[in-house]
Design a protein around this motif. Structure first.
Motif, PDB file in Angstrom:
ATOM      1  N   ARG A   1       4.346   8.192   1.135  1.00  0.00           N
ATOM      2  CA  ARG A   1       3.842   7.157   0.223  1.00  0.00           C
ATOM      3  C   ARG A   1       4.403   7.353  -1.176  1.00  0.00           C
ATOM      4  O   ARG A   1       4.584   8.489  -1.635  1.00  0.00           O
ATOM      5  CB  ARG A   1       2.311   7.174   0.189  1.00  0.00           C
ATOM      6  CG  ARG A   1       1.707   8.342  -0.595  1.00  0.00           C
ATOM      7  CD  ARG A   1       0.198   8.282  -0.554  1.00  0.00           C
ATOM      8  NE  ARG A   1      -0.386   9.347  -1.363  1.00  0.00           N
ATOM      9  CZ  ARG A   1      -1.063   9.135  -2.491  1.00  0.00           C
ATOM     10  NH1 ARG A   1      -1.241   7.918  -2.937  1.00  0.00           N
ATOM     11  NH2 ARG A   1      -1.562  10.161  -3.163  1.00  0.00           N
ATOM     12  N   SER A   2       4.693   6.244  -1.840  1.00  0.00           N
ATOM     13  CA  SER A   2       5.228   6.332  -3.206  1.00  0.00           C
ATOM     14  C   SER A   2       4.948   5.038  -3.949  1.00  0.00           C
ATOM     15  O   SER A   2       5.612   4.029  -3.734  1.00  0.00           O
ATOM     16  CB  SER A   2       6.736   6.605  -3.192  1.00  0.00           C
ATOM     17  OG  SER A   2       7.227   6.622  -4.519  1.00  0.00           O
TER      18      SER A   2
ATOM     19  N   HIS B   1       0.807  -1.218   0.000  1.00  0.00           N
ATOM     20  CA  HIS B   1       0.000   0.000   0.000  1.00  0.00           C
ATOM     21  C   HIS B   1       0.845   1.275   0.000  1.00  0.00           C
ATOM     22  O   HIS B   1       0.607   2.197   0.793  1.00  0.00           O
ATOM     23  CB  HIS B   1      -0.992  -0.019   1.167  1.00  0.00           C
ATOM     24  CG  HIS B   1      -2.038  -1.079   1.026  1.00  0.00           C
ATOM     25  ND1 HIS B   1      -3.085  -0.979   0.143  1.00  0.00           N
ATOM     26  CD2 HIS B   1      -2.173  -2.287   1.641  1.00  0.00           C
ATOM     27  CE1 HIS B   1      -3.832  -2.072   0.228  1.00  0.00           C
ATOM     28  NE2 HIS B   1      -3.290  -2.884   1.120  1.00  0.00           N
ATOM     29  N   GLU B   2       1.866   1.267  -0.849  1.00  0.00           N
ATOM     30  CA  GLU B   2       2.698   2.459  -1.091  1.00  0.00           C
ATOM     31  C   GLU B   2       3.554   2.869   0.102  1.00  0.00           C
ATOM     32  O   GLU B   2       4.105   3.973   0.130  1.00  0.00           O
ATOM     33  CB  GLU B   2       1.816   3.636  -1.555  1.00  0.00           C
ATOM     34  CG  GLU B   2       0.953   3.294  -2.759  1.00  0.00           C
ATOM     35  CD  GLU B   2       0.058   4.434  -3.216  1.00  0.00           C
ATOM     36  OE1 GLU B   2       0.441   5.608  -3.033  1.00  0.00           O
ATOM     37  OE2 GLU B   2      -1.017   4.143  -3.771  1.00  0.00           O
TER      38      GLU B   2
ATOM     39  N   CYS C   1       7.808   1.995  -4.718  1.00  0.00           N
ATOM     40  CA  CYS C   1       7.474   0.636  -4.271  1.00  0.00           C
ATOM     41  C   CYS C   1       7.530  -0.336  -5.449  1.00  0.00           C
ATOM     42  O   CYS C   1       8.094  -1.432  -5.330  1.00  0.00           O
ATOM     43  CB  CYS C   1       6.087   0.618  -3.634  1.00  0.00           C
ATOM     44  SG  CYS C   1       6.027   1.335  -1.984  1.00  0.00           S
ATOM     45  N   ILE C   2       6.964   0.045  -6.567  1.00  0.00           N
ATOM     46  CA  ILE C   2       7.005  -0.809  -7.757  1.00  0.00           C
ATOM     47  C   ILE C   2       8.446  -1.028  -8.210  1.00  0.00           C
ATOM     48  O   ILE C   2       8.837  -2.138  -8.587  1.00  0.00           O
ATOM     49  CB  ILE C   2       6.151  -0.199  -8.887  1.00  0.00           C
ATOM     50  CG1 ILE C   2       4.668  -0.298  -8.523  1.00  0.00           C
ATOM     51  CG2 ILE C   2       6.425  -0.900 -10.223  1.00  0.00           C
ATOM     52  CD1 ILE C   2       3.742   0.426  -9.469  1.00  0.00           C
TER      53      ILE C   2
ATOM     54  N   GLY D   1      -2.264   1.586  -3.533  1.00  0.00           N
ATOM     55  CA  GLY D   1      -3.577   1.738  -2.906  1.00  0.00           C
ATOM     56  C   GLY D   1      -3.469   2.336  -1.520  1.00  0.00           C
ATOM     57  O   GLY D   1      -3.129   1.645  -0.567  1.00  0.00           O
ATOM     58  N   PHE D   2      -3.740   3.618  -1.418  1.00  0.00           N
ATOM     59  CA  PHE D   2      -3.636   4.324  -0.135  1.00  0.00           C
ATOM     60  C   PHE D   2      -5.037   4.710   0.324  1.00  0.00           C
ATOM     61  O   PHE D   2      -5.693   5.562  -0.276  1.00  0.00           O
ATOM     62  CB  PHE D   2      -2.753   5.566  -0.269  1.00  0.00           C
ATOM     63  CG  PHE D   2      -2.534   6.307   1.023  1.00  0.00           C
ATOM     64  CD1 PHE D   2      -1.460   5.993   1.845  1.00  0.00           C
ATOM     65  CD2 PHE D   2      -3.407   7.314   1.421  1.00  0.00           C
ATOM     66  CE1 PHE D   2      -1.261   6.673   3.045  1.00  0.00           C
ATOM     67  CE2 PHE D   2      -3.215   7.995   2.603  1.00  0.00           C
ATOM     68  CZ  PHE D   2      -2.141   7.673   3.416  1.00  0.00           C
ATOM     69  N   SER D   3      -5.505   4.083   1.405  1.00  0.00           N
ATOM     70  CA  SER D   3      -6.835   4.342   1.954  1.00  0.00           C
ATOM     71  C   SER D   3      -6.712   5.285   3.148  1.00  0.00           C
ATOM     72  O   SER D   3      -6.050   4.953   4.141  1.00  0.00           O
ATOM     73  CB  SER D   3      -7.488   3.027   2.381  1.00  0.00           C
ATOM     74  OG  SER D   3      -8.770   3.256   2.913  1.00  0.00           O
ATOM     75  N   ILE D   4      -7.333   6.434   3.056  1.00  0.00           N
ATOM     76  CA  ILE D   4      -7.162   7.485   4.055  1.00  0.00           C
ATOM     77  C   ILE D   4      -7.507   7.046   5.485  1.00  0.00           C
ATOM     78  O   ILE D   4      -6.766   7.362   6.424  1.00  0.00           O
ATOM     79  CB  ILE D   4      -7.984   8.733   3.655  1.00  0.00           C
ATOM     80  CG1 ILE D   4      -7.422   9.318   2.355  1.00  0.00           C
ATOM     81  CG2 ILE D   4      -7.953   9.789   4.750  1.00  0.00           C
ATOM     82  CD1 ILE D   4      -8.276  10.407   1.746  1.00  0.00           C
TER      83      ILE D   4
END
Length: 247
Positions: free
Chosen positions: A51-52, A10-11, A56-57, A39-42
């Protein structure tokens, strides 16, 4: 041979770096990823500033032998899963507005419009996620890797009480048809580190070796730092031993 299994990133680039270092210290031979790279869920995560998706990929491509796709990865590239439980995604699913999707799905599948930020993806990131398979079969070791359980192996369905047990039984039948004995999955953050053997769940402690029986499912903890304990799964194929290590 020793494998490291990571899932549900998740990033979270900082936790991913720590997990890869932990895998190195554990002297694994190969690393596999079980999806939800992005996928970043607040409501769930707090690493907004770090986050990135792209970084990450980049690390997954550099360090992992292979990866499967997860439900949040599918959402990021606007791609339907090939399988789901009791819902058939229409081809124009991602052109529909939120309320139309909600009415059509009747709560059977996850919707991300309310609380998920768009992954900031480069062209090559989109290409990478698009080519990820929904499962990887390690035939020599009789292992199936997927994000979640059959028939929802990408984790796109909504879950209610009792679903995970039912799906676990279905998944064992599914991998048996493929002449495999062990399934390794992610997705179920709230479960943490668990095994499912002989129709029974067992919660596993971190840093304690667990020997697997002839047939079972390993539920890996998420890598992302959130409300649940995160970790890396180490699998010694020779001794059929699993160790969950906290990040």
């Amino acid at each position: 041979m020793r494998l490291a299994i990571i899932t549900d990133i998740h990033e979270d680039i900082e936790s991913l770096r720590r997990a890869l270092k932990l895998a190195e210290l554990s002297k694994v031979d190969k690393i596999y990823c079980l999806g939800d790279i992005v996928g970043f869920s607040i409501p769930w995560y707090h690493h907004f500033k770090t986050r990135s998706s792209t970084k990450c990929i980049e690390l997954i491509k550099a360090h992992c032998e292979g990866s499967v796709i997860g439900n949040h990865d599918l959402y990021a590239i606007r791609k339907n899963p090939s399988k789901c439980r009791d819902f058939e995604f229409p081809n124009d699913w991602y052109t529909l507005d939120y309320h139309s999707k909600s009415l059509l799905s009747e709560g059977r599948v996850l919707l991300y419009d309310e609380d998920e930020l768009n992954a900031l993806l480069a062209k090559e990131d989109l290409e990478y996620l698009n080519q990820l398979p929904e499962e990887i079969i390690l035939n020599t070791n009789k292992i199936v890797l997927s994000h979640f359980l059959y028939p929802d192996i990408t984790g796109s369905s909504n879950l209610v009480k009792g679903d995970v047990t039912q799906l676990s039984v279905s998944h064992l039948n599914y991998i048996s048809e493929k002449k495999c004995e062990i399934a390794i999955v992610g997705h179920a953050h709230s479960l943490g580190a668990y095994t499912f053997e002989k129709n029974r769940f067992t919660k596993c402690e971190y840093d304690r070796k667990i020997e697997l029986s002839e047939s079972g499912i390993v539920f890996c903890p998420p890598l992302v730092k959130g409300k649940n304990q995160n970790g890396v799964t180490i699998f010694d194929l020779k001794d059929r031993e699993i160790t969950f290590k906290q990040i």
